[in-house]
Scaffold this motif. Structure first.
Motif, PDB file in Angstrom:
ATOM      1  N   ARG A 176      43.148  48.257  46.881  1.00 16.32           N
ATOM      2  CA  ARG A 176      42.762  47.022  47.582  1.00 16.32           C
ATOM      3  C   ARG A 176      43.934  46.058  47.636  1.00 16.32           C
TER       4      ARG A 176
ATOM      5  N   TYR B  53      47.533  38.307  49.942  1.00 12.42           N
ATOM      6  CA  TYR B  53      47.775  38.491  48.520  1.00 12.42           C
ATOM      7  C   TYR B  53      46.840  39.542  47.941  1.00 12.42           C
ATOM      8  N   GLY B  54      45.602  39.491  48.361  1.00 11.01           N
ATOM      9  CA  GLY B  54      44.649  40.472  47.859  1.00 11.01           C
ATOM     10  C   GLY B  54      44.057  40.064  46.528  1.00 11.01           C
ATOM     11  N   PRO B  55      42.964  40.737  46.111  1.00  9.51           N
ATOM     12  CA  PRO B  55      42.303  40.396  44.852  1.00  9.51           C
ATOM     13  C   PRO B  55      43.073  40.928  43.659  1.00  9.51           C
TER      14      PRO B  55
ATOM     15  N   TYR C  62      41.619  44.305  38.916  1.00  9.93           N
ATOM     16  CA  TYR C  62      40.356  44.613  38.227  1.00  9.93           C
ATOM     17  C   TYR C  62      39.158  43.983  38.943  1.00  9.93           C
ATOM     18  N   GLN C  63      39.328  43.636  40.206  1.00  9.84           N
ATOM     19  CA  GLN C  63      38.236  43.002  40.944  1.00  9.84           C
ATOM     20  C   GLN C  63      36.982  43.886  41.005  1.00  9.84           C
TER      21      GLN C  63
ATOM     22  N   ARG D 261      34.916  43.477  37.978  1.00  9.72           N
ATOM     23  CA  ARG D 261      34.179  42.204  38.036  1.00  9.72           C
ATOM     24  C   ARG D 261      32.969  42.333  38.935  1.00  9.72           C
ATOM     25  N   ASP D 262      33.148  42.998  40.096  1.00  9.14           N
ATOM     26  CA  ASP D 262      32.024  43.154  41.021  1.00  9.14           C
ATOM     27  C   ASP D 262      30.880  43.917  40.357  1.00  9.14           C
TER      28      ASP D 262
ATOM     29  N   PHE E  55      30.208  44.364  37.102  1.00  6.89           N
ATOM     30  CA  PHE E  55      29.539  43.651  36.012  1.00  6.89           C
ATOM     31  C   PHE E  55      28.737  42.465  36.538  1.00  6.89           C
ATOM     32  N   LYS E  56      29.239  41.845  37.607  1.00  9.02           N
ATOM     33  CA  LYS E  56      28.456  40.756  38.205  1.00  9.02           C
ATOM     34  C   LYS E  56      27.120  41.289  38.710  1.00  9.02           C
TER      35      LYS E  56
ATOM     36  N   MET F 297      27.203  51.333  42.816  1.00 10.98           N
ATOM     37  CA  MET F 297      28.664  51.203  42.869  1.00 10.98           C
ATOM     38  C   MET F 297      29.319  52.083  41.826  1.00 10.98           C
TER      39      MET F 297
END
Lengths: 233, 301
Positions: free
Chosen positions: B30, B40-42, B45-46, B49-50, B52-53, B221
């Protein structure tokens, strides 16, 4: 030993009951299904792992972790009703690059975390907006764009447009400007992230707590919230 | 051969590490794709985060089929990942047969199809139908290539195929056309553009995922990441000679996934009829030519 364990369990229960008195101040109940018992489940699960912490500290730790994840991965649902929607493509693409904040567009209300209301809302769209908002899974946040969501803006005297959106759904953040520039949009999203991280974006809890009040306002404006057409029956 | 409890633990470890690996690699991709688009991009480890959110969110249900299907999908894919040979780690020796993957993979996919249909949304049904149609498209050329390979090598065990390739050259060299076909089919399996017809966010509102939110979407996911890990590992093991050590395997894995993502990012989306027509024209022709070269003439073997 068994007696000790019993006492501890009682303590945990007692604290939960105490906290549930004020629903709005209660922490986000992330695994719990009932709004009145936030974190009852976690507290018992995490008891053995962090024995030294007091229940209050433990709760704060869990809450801050949950807030960190919620804040840094916001998926948007764009309810593009008005002109402010035109500012979102710039904020999303290469120039301002919303993805570096962990945000991205989503296709359906079920998947989304934040609802962007970009401009004025007619009575007809308000019904759909309420449907959409209630379909989103919690925790959920609402962002209002421009003066139209705040006080009606240039449509304040229209017969078909509502003036104050926060009477119908709870708003966590307003972004000023008619229309707000992409810089303002990005700044607003950064503010929303900060609010969520410290646990102050509690609109969805307010919707639970004052549900009757919101429903009454909705009914006064719309007559009936239910939609009667071929797609909803 | 006896299977001990340690084997099961190691197998779970493979599945878990595969999940962590693929989630990190897709995060890095990504980032690099964002740089290609001058963004810049995320953070890398985005994706963690997605996930676990999503697991933090409250979930709703559309009935027990909907819930059970998600669990079945996740369990089926974890089961498949447990059999995956990674470099020289082959947990269940003698059971890492190609056909085990084909059948076990179907469990996960059917679980997802069942759950999506159970949500009752018409867009989900269209998405599932498209996914199965696309599967009909890419399975045929892929099977032609792999069955030809199994025929000439006289074994269908993945680790045995890897050993043969370590000794006598990668299948990339032995059957270059077949590797290209395999890669095109891999793009279809991963659902990368131009073969992302069944997700199609602007057209089907993300297809089978349309009614998922909260915990169920988080589980899907996780399932998607592990499924990607299994598919890429299969490609690396079948065509690129696996790996004599973990590092070699990881490098190959990273290159294959990154290449697939980059190709995906410069292409548009096919319509579903175009997908099937495409697979039944070019890849199947190339696959038959390659199979003829291998089986009838024995070139490169």
């Amino acid at each position: 030993m068994a007696k000790k364990a019993n006492i501890k369990k009682d303590k945990v229960k007692k604290i939960v009951i105490d906290k549930s008195k004020s629903i709005i101040d209660a922490p986000s109940g992330m695994f719990s299904d009932k709004i009145n018992e936030p974190f009852a489940h976690e507290m018992i699960v995490s008891k053995d792992r962090s024995e030294n912490l007091t229940p209050k500290q433990r709760k704060r730790k869990w809450k801050s972790m949950a807030n960190y994840f919620s804040a840094n991965s916001l998926w948007m649902l764009m309810y593009c009703t008005g002109c402010c929607a035109i500012e979102l493509p710039q904020a999303m693409t290469s120039r301002y690059d919303m993805e570096r904040l962990g945000m991205g567009p989503m296709a359906t209300p079920r998947q989304a975390d934040i609802l962007l209301i970009t401009g004025y809302l007619s009575l007809k769209t308000l019904r759909r907006l309420i449907y959409t908002y209630e379909q989103m899974s919690e925790p959920k946040y609402v962002v209002g764009f421009g003066p139209c969501t705040l006080n009606g803006g240039i449509y304040h005297d229209s017969h078909a447009v509502i003036n104050q959106l926060d009477q119908y759904v709870p708003i966590d953040l307003y972004i000023a400007g008619c229309m707000p520039k992409p810089e303002a949009v990005m700044n607003g999203f950064q503010d929303l992230i900060d609010l969520i991280e410290v646990g102050e974006a509690t609109g969805w809890k307010d919707y639970h707590a004052r549900y009757e009040w919101y429903k009454q306002n909705q009914k006064e404006a719309l007559g009936e919230v239910m939609i009667h057409d071929e797609f909803h029956e | 051969m006896t299977i001990t409890i340690t084997d099961f633990l190691v197998a779970f470890g493979v599945a878990f590490c595969g999940w962590a690996l693929q989630t990190s690699v897709s995060g890095i991709t990504r980032k690099t794709v964002a740089r290609m688009q001058k963004r810049y991009g995320p953070k890398w480890y985005q994706n963690f985060r997605d996930i676990f959110k999503l697991l933090n969110k409250r979930a709703i249900t559309h009935g027990w089929v909907y819930d059970f299907g998600v669990i079945m999908a996740l369990a089926g894919i974890i089961g498949t990942a447990m059999f995956t040979p990674v470099a020289n780690i082959v947990v269940f020796k003698g059971y890492d047969n190609f056909f085990v993957f084909v059948y076990l993979f179907a469990v996960g996919m059917l679980g997802m199809a069942m759950s999506a249909s159970g949500s009752g949304n018409p867009l989900a049904s269209i998405g599932v139908m498209r996914a199965l149609t696309q599967m009909v498209g890419y399975e045929v050329p892929f099977m032609v290539i792999v069955l030809a390979l199994i025929h000439v090598r006289d074994t269908s065990s993945i680790s045995a195929l890897v050993d043969i390739q370590q000794a006598s050259g990668w299948n990339l060299v032995v059957m270059p056309i077949g590797t290209i076909v395999g890669f095109i089919c891999l793009m279809g399996m991963l659902g990368k553009k131009p073969f992302d017809t069944y997700i199609a966010p602007a057209e089907l509102a993300s297809g089978p995922m349309v009614e998922y939110g909260g915990k169920q979407l988080g589980m899907l996911m996780i399932m998607h990441e592990i499924a990607t890990f299994v598919e890429i590992s299969l490609f690396v093991n079948l065509f690129l000679g696996g790996g004599s050590n973990i590092l070699e395997f990881l490098v190959k894995y990273f290159i294959v996934y990154t290449l697939a993502s980059y190709v995906s990012n410069v292409l548009g989306r096919f319509k579903i009829d175009q997908v099937v027509t495409f697979y039944y024209k070019i890849p199947i022709l190339l696959a038959l030519i390659q199979a003829g070269m291998l089986v009838i003439f024995g070139w490169g073997v």
